[in-house]
Motif scaffolding. Structure first.
Motif, mmCIF file in Angstrom:
data_model
loop_
_atom_site.group_PDB
_atom_site.id
_atom_site.type_symbol
_atom_site.label_atom_id
_atom_site.label_comp_id
_atom_site.label_asym_id
_atom_site.label_seq_id
_atom_site.Cartn_x
_atom_site.Cartn_y
_atom_site.Cartn_z
ATOM 1 N N ASN A 116 0.843 -1.247 -0.039
ATOM 2 C CA ASN A 116 -0.022 0.041 -0.041
ATOM 3 C C ASN A 116 0.828 1.320 0.101
ATOM 4 N N GLN A 117 0.506 2.454 -0.521
ATOM 5 C CA GLN A 117 1.260 3.407 -0.815
ATOM 6 C C GLN A 117 1.668 4.137 0.533
ATOM 7 N N ASN A 118 0.948 3.850 1.737
ATOM 8 C CA ASN A 118 1.194 4.350 3.045
ATOM 9 C C ASN A 118 2.144 3.382 3.806
ATOM 10 N N LEU A 119 2.807 2.858 3.480
ATOM 11 C CA LEU A 119 3.856 1.768 3.881
ATOM 12 C C LEU A 119 4.986 2.445 4.569
ATOM 13 N N GLY A 120 5.366 3.399 4.325
ATOM 14 C CA GLY A 120 6.471 4.245 4.892
ATOM 15 C C GLY A 120 6.022 4.817 6.088
ATOM 16 N N ILE A 121 4.725 5.438 6.077
ATOM 17 C CA ILE A 121 3.991 5.880 7.310
ATOM 18 C C ILE A 121 3.733 4.884 8.464
ATOM 19 N N ASN A 122 2.921 3.745 7.596
ATOM 20 C CA ASN A 122 2.528 2.573 8.383
ATOM 21 C C ASN A 122 3.644 2.237 9.395
ATOM 22 N N ARG A 123 4.692 1.997 8.719
ATOM 23 C CA ARG A 123 5.902 1.491 9.552
ATOM 24 C C ARG A 123 6.534 2.242 10.546
ATOM 25 N N LYS A 124 6.503 3.584 10.183
ATOM 26 C CA LYS A 124 6.991 4.472 11.393
ATOM 27 C C LYS A 124 5.928 4.580 12.431
ATOM 28 N N TYR A 125 4.623 4.544 12.020
ATOM 29 C CA TYR A 125 3.573 4.517 13.378
ATOM 30 C C TYR A 125 3.538 3.162 13.995
ATOM 31 N N ALA A 126 3.888 2.053 13.250
ATOM 32 C CA ALA A 126 3.904 0.699 14.023
ATOM 33 C C ALA A 126 4.998 0.728 14.965
ATOM 34 N N GLN A 127 6.130 1.131 14.518
ATOM 35 C CA GLN A 127 7.405 1.132 15.093
ATOM 36 C C GLN A 127 7.457 2.070 16.416
ATOM 37 N N SER A 128 6.785 3.041 16.163
ATOM 38 C CA SER A 128 6.760 4.042 17.184
ATOM 39 C C SER A 128 5.679 3.524 18.393
ATOM 40 N N MET A 129 4.561 2.910 18.091
ATOM 41 C CA MET A 129 3.702 2.242 18.898
ATOM 42 C C MET A 129 4.734 1.168 19.800
ATOM 43 N N LYS A 130 5.563 0.310 19.118
ATOM 44 C CA LYS A 130 6.235 -0.583 19.949
ATOM 45 C C LYS A 130 7.197 -0.124 20.788
ATOM 46 N N LYS A 131 7.833 0.987 20.251
ATOM 47 C CA LYS A 131 8.854 1.620 20.960
ATOM 48 C C LYS A 131 8.294 2.117 22.420
ATOM 49 N N ILE A 132 7.115 2.491 22.529
ATOM 50 C CA ILE A 132 6.330 3.183 23.715
ATOM 51 C C ILE A 132 6.160 1.940 24.436
ATOM 52 N N ALA A 133 5.477 0.934 23.810
ATOM 53 C CA ALA A 133 5.359 -0.090 24.537
ATOM 54 C C ALA A 133 6.202 -0.976 25.012
ATOM 55 N N ASP A 134 7.520 -1.109 24.563
ATOM 56 C CA ASP A 134 8.616 -1.657 24.927
ATOM 57 C C ASP A 134 9.085 -0.877 26.231
ATOM 58 N N GLU A 135 9.008 0.492 26.344
ATOM 59 C CA GLU A 135 9.306 1.233 27.725
ATOM 60 C C GLU A 135 8.263 1.094 28.520
ATOM 61 N N LEU A 136 6.886 0.995 28.294
ATOM 62 C CA LEU A 136 5.837 1.008 29.155
ATOM 63 C C LEU A 136 5.618 -0.496 29.773
ATOM 64 N N TYR A 137 5.364 -1.451 28.798
ATOM 65 C CA TYR A 137 5.322 -2.746 29.313
ATOM 66 C C TYR A 137 6.205 -3.794 28.323
ATOM 67 N N PRO A 138 7.559 -3.869 28.877
ATOM 68 C CA PRO A 138 8.406 -4.674 27.988
ATOM 69 C C PRO A 138 7.869 -5.987 27.549
ATOM 70 N N GLY A 139 7.811 -6.521 26.446
ATOM 71 C CA GLY A 139 7.183 -7.659 26.125
ATOM 72 C C GLY A 139 5.663 -7.714 25.716
ATOM 73 N N LEU A 140 4.968 -6.654 25.898
ATOM 74 C CA LEU A 140 3.635 -6.424 25.598
ATOM 75 C C LEU A 140 3.578 -6.781 24.205
#
Length: 357
Positions: free
Chosen positions: A227-251
């Protein structure tokens, strides 16, 4: 052209279109009866177990942020091989920044009020065997109760939730085409983000996580790479994972970048969530998605989001101020060169009279 040749060409075109449609929708098919693929690294270690079809060039970001790319798939034995592409250092891209990157307009929320998050289910029948008694229930399966738990947790944090329980049965490869209309309906109400809530099929251990004295299910993100939004989708998903890793490691157990689009071409801030597997209990899935709601709240409405929004408003104010002062400077320059205010005003009136003739 003879009648027989015409019929042959017509049937060939129909066959070709049906074949193309079948291939296009194949990515949306998930394995049934508890079967799943196993993604292996070069040493034979299991990276991922999932009911989603795996294709060459799909990618998987592990819990340890190691990005692998699929090189070979054995559909008969339900295994796939992958090689390490890179070690990824995650960073948080504020959502306001991602929308500006797409030149999308930001909905202005009322002062002190949070925005809207939309939820829906493409696969309504998905359920949890230990709690629901089956992995699939014709109608609203156990996944709807997980969706409701997600909606309630977000609402408790002060977020406006638009939760659609619209049905898209049957659970087949055409479900994503049917849920596309639901996505468009939800997007018309201008949410900040939209989540398609699913459960995977995998061994219980693939998603089970003990946090303190409680067992929860981990969550996996799925991003469509066609999809044409892949670059943004990737940044978005990785941003959410980064926050989750800090808040609840392993979630968040990982991010699967798979063939297809999962309707994410309709919005850059759209994400598919796998909340546990059919072998996990629904209670554990509800606890897991409850914790994830805090990640959503922090990403969209936490300090970083507020700072980015403040920067955006400051930038707009700065541009307005700059235009004002530039205009004022030009006006002063014109008055001085005209010999004073009266001659300048007379010159302007004369100019307008000439333009109106």
């Amino acid at each position: 052209m003879t009648k027989r040749l015409f019929i042959f060409i017509l049937l060939s075109l129909i066959f070709a279109s049906l074949t193309a449609a079948y291939a296009a929708d194949l990515w949306g098919e998930v394995l049934k009866d508890g079967r799943y693929y196993r993604l292996l690294d070069p040493e034979g270690n299991v990276l991922l177990e999932t009911a989603r079809r795996i294709f060459p060039r799909d990618q998987y970001l592990t819990a340890e942020n190691r990005l692998y790319e699929v090189t070979k798939v054995d559909d008969e034995n339900l295994t796939a091989s992958a090689v390490l592409k890179e070690e990824v250092e995650l960073k948080v891209f504020p959502w306001a920044e991602l929308k500006r990157e797409l030149a999308a307009s930001l909905a202005e929320a009322e002062e002190g009020k949070k925005g809207k998050i939309s939820l829906y289910h493409t696969h309504n029948a998905e359920s949890y065997v230990p709690t629901d008694g089956a992995d699939s229930i014709n109608g609203r399966g156990g996944i709807h109760k997980v969706g409701m738990a997600f909606a309630n947790a977000l609402s408790a944090l002060g977020i406006d939730v638009d939760y659609s329980e619209k049905m898209h049965l049957p659970h087949d490869r055409g479900a994503y085409r049917r849920s596309r209309e639901t996505v468009l309906e939800l997007l018309a109400k201008k949410p900040d983000a939209i989540f398609d809530v699913h459960r995977d099929a995998a061994p219980q251990s693939a998603y089970a996580l003990q946090l303190g004295s409680e067992w929860i299910t981990r969550i996996q993100f799925v991003v469509g790479r066609q999809n044409q939004n892949l670059g943004i989708n990737r940044k978005y998903a990785q941003s959410m994972k980064k926050i989750a890793d800090e808040l609840y490691p392993g979630l968040v157990k990982g991010i699967f970048f798979g063939r297809g689009n999962y309707n994410q071409d309709l919005s850059p801030l759209s994400l598919l969530l796998e909340v546990g597997a059919h072998t996990n209990s629904r209670d554990a899935a509800e606890r897991g998605i409850g914790l994830f709601s805090e990640v959503v709240d922090l990403y969209f409405y936490g300090p970083a989001a507020e700072a980015a929004s403040g920067q955006d408003k400051t930038a707009r104010r700065s541009i307005t101020s700059l235009l004002f002062f530039v205009g004022l400077g030009l006006a002063i320059f014109y008055i001085i060169n005209a010999g004073g205010f009266q001659p300048a005003w007379a010159g302007l009136k004369d100019l307008f009279r000439k333009r109106l003739r």
